[in-house]
Motif scaffolding. Structure first.
Motif, PDB file in Angstrom:
ATOM      1  N   GLU A 113       0.853  -1.430  -0.098  1.00 48.32           N
ATOM      2  CA  GLU A 113      -0.070  -0.014   0.116  1.00 48.32           C
ATOM      3  C   GLU A 113       0.808   1.160  -0.158  1.00 48.32           C
ATOM      4  OE1 GLU A 113      -2.484   2.085   3.401  1.00 48.32           O
ATOM      5  OE2 GLU A 113      -3.406   0.114   3.078  1.00 48.32           O
ATOM      6  N   ARG A 114       1.920   1.304   1.153  1.00 55.82           N
ATOM      7  CA  ARG A 114       2.701   2.458   0.811  1.00 55.82           C
ATOM      8  C   ARG A 114       3.396   2.825  -0.265  1.00 55.82           C
ATOM      9  NH1 ARG A 114       7.993   3.234   5.173  1.00 55.82           N
ATOM     10  NH2 ARG A 114       8.430   5.466   4.244  1.00 55.82           N
ATOM     11  N   TYR A 115       4.149   1.760  -1.027  1.00 54.04           N
ATOM     12  CA  TYR A 115       4.644   1.953  -2.017  1.00 54.04           C
ATOM     13  C   TYR A 115       3.981   1.741  -3.399  1.00 54.04           C
ATOM     14  CZ  TYR A 115       9.009   1.991   0.986  1.00 54.04           C
ATOM     15  OH  TYR A 115       9.652   2.372   1.988  1.00 54.04           O
ATOM     16  N   ALA A 116       2.831   1.384  -3.210  1.00 51.97           N
ATOM     17  CA  ALA A 116       1.859   1.138  -4.492  1.00 51.97           C
ATOM     18  C   ALA A 116       2.712   0.219  -5.275  1.00 51.97           C
ATOM     19  CB  ALA A 116       1.761   2.451  -5.300  1.00 51.97           C
ATOM     20  N   VAL A 117       2.889  -1.214  -4.890  1.00 51.75           N
ATOM     21  CA  VAL A 117       3.514  -1.968  -5.388  1.00 51.75           C
ATOM     22  C   VAL A 117       2.455  -3.292  -5.014  1.00 51.75           C
ATOM     23  CG1 VAL A 117       5.711  -1.354  -5.839  1.00 51.75           C
ATOM     24  CG2 VAL A 117       5.125  -2.741  -3.661  1.00 51.75           C
ATOM     25  N   SER A 118       2.856  -4.311  -6.010  1.00 48.48           N
ATOM     26  CA  SER A 118       2.149  -5.765  -5.595  1.00 48.48           C
ATOM     27  C   SER A 118       2.721  -6.427  -4.179  1.00 48.48           C
ATOM     28  CB  SER A 118       2.079  -6.726  -6.677  1.00 48.48           C
ATOM     29  OG  SER A 118       3.294  -7.311  -6.632  1.00 48.48           O
ATOM     30  N   ARG A 119       1.753  -7.170  -3.712  1.00 51.03           N
ATOM     31  CA  ARG A 119       2.387  -7.873  -2.390  1.00 51.03           C
ATOM     32  C   ARG A 119       3.554  -8.744  -2.867  1.00 51.03           C
ATOM     33  NH1 ARG A 119      -2.123  -9.815   1.820  1.00 51.03           N
ATOM     34  NH2 ARG A 119      -0.163 -10.786   2.852  1.00 51.03           N
ATOM     35  N   SER A 120       3.491  -9.320  -3.976  1.00 47.83           N
ATOM     36  CA  SER A 120       4.779 -10.160  -4.399  1.00 47.83           C
ATOM     37  C   SER A 120       6.037  -9.242  -4.426  1.00 47.83           C
ATOM     38  CB  SER A 120       4.571 -10.947  -5.618  1.00 47.83           C
ATOM     39  OG  SER A 120       4.185  -9.829  -6.713  1.00 47.83           O
ATOM     40  N   THR A 121       5.790  -8.241  -4.852  1.00 48.63           N
ATOM     41  CA  THR A 121       7.250  -7.334  -4.909  1.00 48.63           C
ATOM     42  C   THR A 121       7.325  -6.842  -3.459  1.00 48.63           C
ATOM     43  OG1 THR A 121       6.267  -6.310  -7.190  1.00 48.63           O
ATOM     44  CG2 THR A 121       8.097  -4.847  -5.696  1.00 48.63           C
ATOM     45  N   ALA A 122       6.312  -6.429  -2.735  1.00 45.72           N
ATOM     46  CA  ALA A 122       6.949  -6.249  -1.098  1.00 45.72           C
ATOM     47  C   ALA A 122       7.344  -7.518  -0.489  1.00 45.72           C
ATOM     48  CB  ALA A 122       5.555  -5.867  -0.487  1.00 45.72           C
ATOM     49  N   ARG A 123       6.870  -8.706  -0.942  1.00 42.52           N
ATOM     50  CA  ARG A 123       7.443  -9.923  -0.266  1.00 42.52           C
ATOM     51  C   ARG A 123       9.005 -10.165  -0.768  1.00 42.52           C
ATOM     52  NH1 ARG A 123       4.053 -13.598  -2.329  1.00 42.52           N
ATOM     53  NH2 ARG A 123       2.576 -13.135  -0.889  1.00 42.52           N
ATOM     54  N   ALA A 124       9.239  -9.965  -2.105  1.00 43.77           N
ATOM     55  CA  ALA A 124      10.771  -9.861  -2.664  1.00 43.77           C
ATOM     56  C   ALA A 124      11.564  -9.073  -1.812  1.00 43.77           C
ATOM     57  CB  ALA A 124      10.702  -9.841  -4.035  1.00 43.77           C
ATOM     58  N   ALA A 125      11.209  -7.927  -1.299  1.00 44.46           N
ATOM     59  CA  ALA A 125      12.116  -6.741  -0.885  1.00 44.46           C
ATOM     60  C   ALA A 125      12.319  -7.343   0.627  1.00 44.46           C
ATOM     61  CB  ALA A 125      11.318  -5.534  -0.670  1.00 44.46           C
ATOM     62  N   LEU A 126      11.274  -8.140   1.507  1.00 44.36           N
ATOM     63  CA  LEU A 126      11.327  -8.615   2.887  1.00 44.36           C
ATOM     64  C   LEU A 126      12.421  -9.835   2.687  1.00 44.36           C
ATOM     65  CD1 LEU A 126       7.780  -8.099   3.826  1.00 44.36           C
ATOM     66  CD2 LEU A 126       9.749  -7.004   4.768  1.00 44.36           C
ATOM     67  N   ILE A 127      12.002 -10.713   1.521  1.00 45.64           N
ATOM     68  CA  ILE A 127      13.078 -11.908   1.490  1.00 45.64           C
ATOM     69  C   ILE A 127      14.586 -11.393   1.165  1.00 45.64           C
ATOM     70  CG2 ILE A 127      13.363 -13.876   0.088  1.00 45.64           C
ATOM     71  CD1 ILE A 127      10.487 -14.293  -0.275  1.00 45.64           C
ATOM     72  N   ALA A 128      14.715 -10.473   0.388  1.00 48.77           N
ATOM     73  CA  ALA A 128      16.082  -9.966   0.393  1.00 48.77           C
ATOM     74  C   ALA A 128      16.705  -9.567   1.627  1.00 48.77           C
ATOM     75  CB  ALA A 128      15.962  -8.736  -0.735  1.00 48.77           C
ATOM     76  N   LEU A 129      15.840  -8.964   2.423  1.00 43.73           N
ATOM     77  CA  LEU A 129      16.537  -8.616   3.860  1.00 43.73           C
ATOM     78  C   LEU A 129      16.775  -9.876   4.609  1.00 43.73           C
ATOM     79  CD1 LEU A 129      14.146  -5.317   4.596  1.00 43.73           C
ATOM     80  CD2 LEU A 129      16.586  -5.339   3.950  1.00 43.73           C
ATOM     81  N   GLU A 130      15.983 -11.008   4.369  1.00 42.95           N
ATOM     82  CA  GLU A 130      16.120 -12.001   5.276  1.00 42.95           C
ATOM     83  C   GLU A 130      17.415 -12.948   4.553  1.00 42.95           C
ATOM     84  OE1 GLU A 130      13.062 -15.083   5.952  1.00 42.95           O
ATOM     85  OE2 GLU A 130      11.594 -13.465   4.968  1.00 42.95           O
ATOM     86  N   ALA A 131      17.812 -12.599   3.353  1.00 42.62           N
ATOM     87  CA  ALA A 131      18.973 -13.304   2.752  1.00 42.62           C
ATOM     88  C   ALA A 131      19.958 -12.531   3.183  1.00 42.62           C
ATOM     89  CB  ALA A 131      18.783 -13.178   1.209  1.00 42.62           C
ATOM     90  N   ALA A 132      19.931 -11.269   3.358  1.00 45.70           N
ATOM     91  CA  ALA A 132      21.105 -10.401   3.789  1.00 45.70           C
ATOM     92  C   ALA A 132      21.417 -10.434   5.506  1.00 45.70           C
ATOM     93  CB  ALA A 132      20.751  -8.704   3.613  1.00 45.70           C
TER      94      ALA A 132
END
Length: 151
Positions: A113-132
């Motif tokens: 909602e905040r970034y006006a993107v799909s949930r899968s895009t937001a999920r990908a960002a969170l997964i990248a932080l997990e990987a880091a």
């Protein structure tokens, strides 16, 4: 005369400026309009504009050069995809202490909602932080800043 602004107006300004930055209206490395110019454009008080600009700075989209103004982050350091941008913004907020160790990150729905993107895009960002190694996922609860994140 005291000017009053509608509650949450700074988010409207933040979203408008974020859109201009990501769309390329403001080119990387260029200076943003002054606070006074933004106040006139959006018909708001200076504190409202400063709050919006502070959010963009926290997200890493703009930088402040004392005595010169606020500038759009260079392409070389700016993420390319929306998920990279979200991950970079969250990473910056973790590293600067905005999100403390053990604190929950915003949900996928909130980020989309905040970034006006799909949930899968937001999920990908969170997964990248997990990987880091910055975030840990607790199934059914959410994602949290790891306790051992270096500052």
């Amino acid at each position: 005369m005291v000017r009053r602004t509608a509650w949450g107006t700074y988010t409207r300004i933040t979203n408008a400026l974020r859109q201009r930055i990501t769309a390329g209206t403001y080119a990387p490395g260029t200076r943003l309009p002054s606070e006074a110019a933004l106040c006139a454009e959006f018909s708001v008080a200076r504190n409202t504009v400063r709050r919006a600009l502070s959010v963009l700075q926290d997200e890493g989209l703009i930088t402040v050069r004392p005595g010169l103004g606020r500038f759009i982050q260079d392409d070389a350091t700016r993420p390319r995809t929306p998920s990279e941008q979200i991950a970079a913004n969250l990473r910056h907020q973790i590293q600067t202490g905005r999100f403390q160790p053990g604190e929950a990150l915003p949900s996928e729905a909130r980020l989309s909602e905040r970034y006006a993107v799909s949930r899968s895009t937001a999920r990908a960002a969170l997964i990248a932080l997990e990987a880091a190694g910055l975030v840990t996922c607790v199934h059914g609860k959410g994602r949290y800043v790891r306790q051992d994140v270096p500052r």
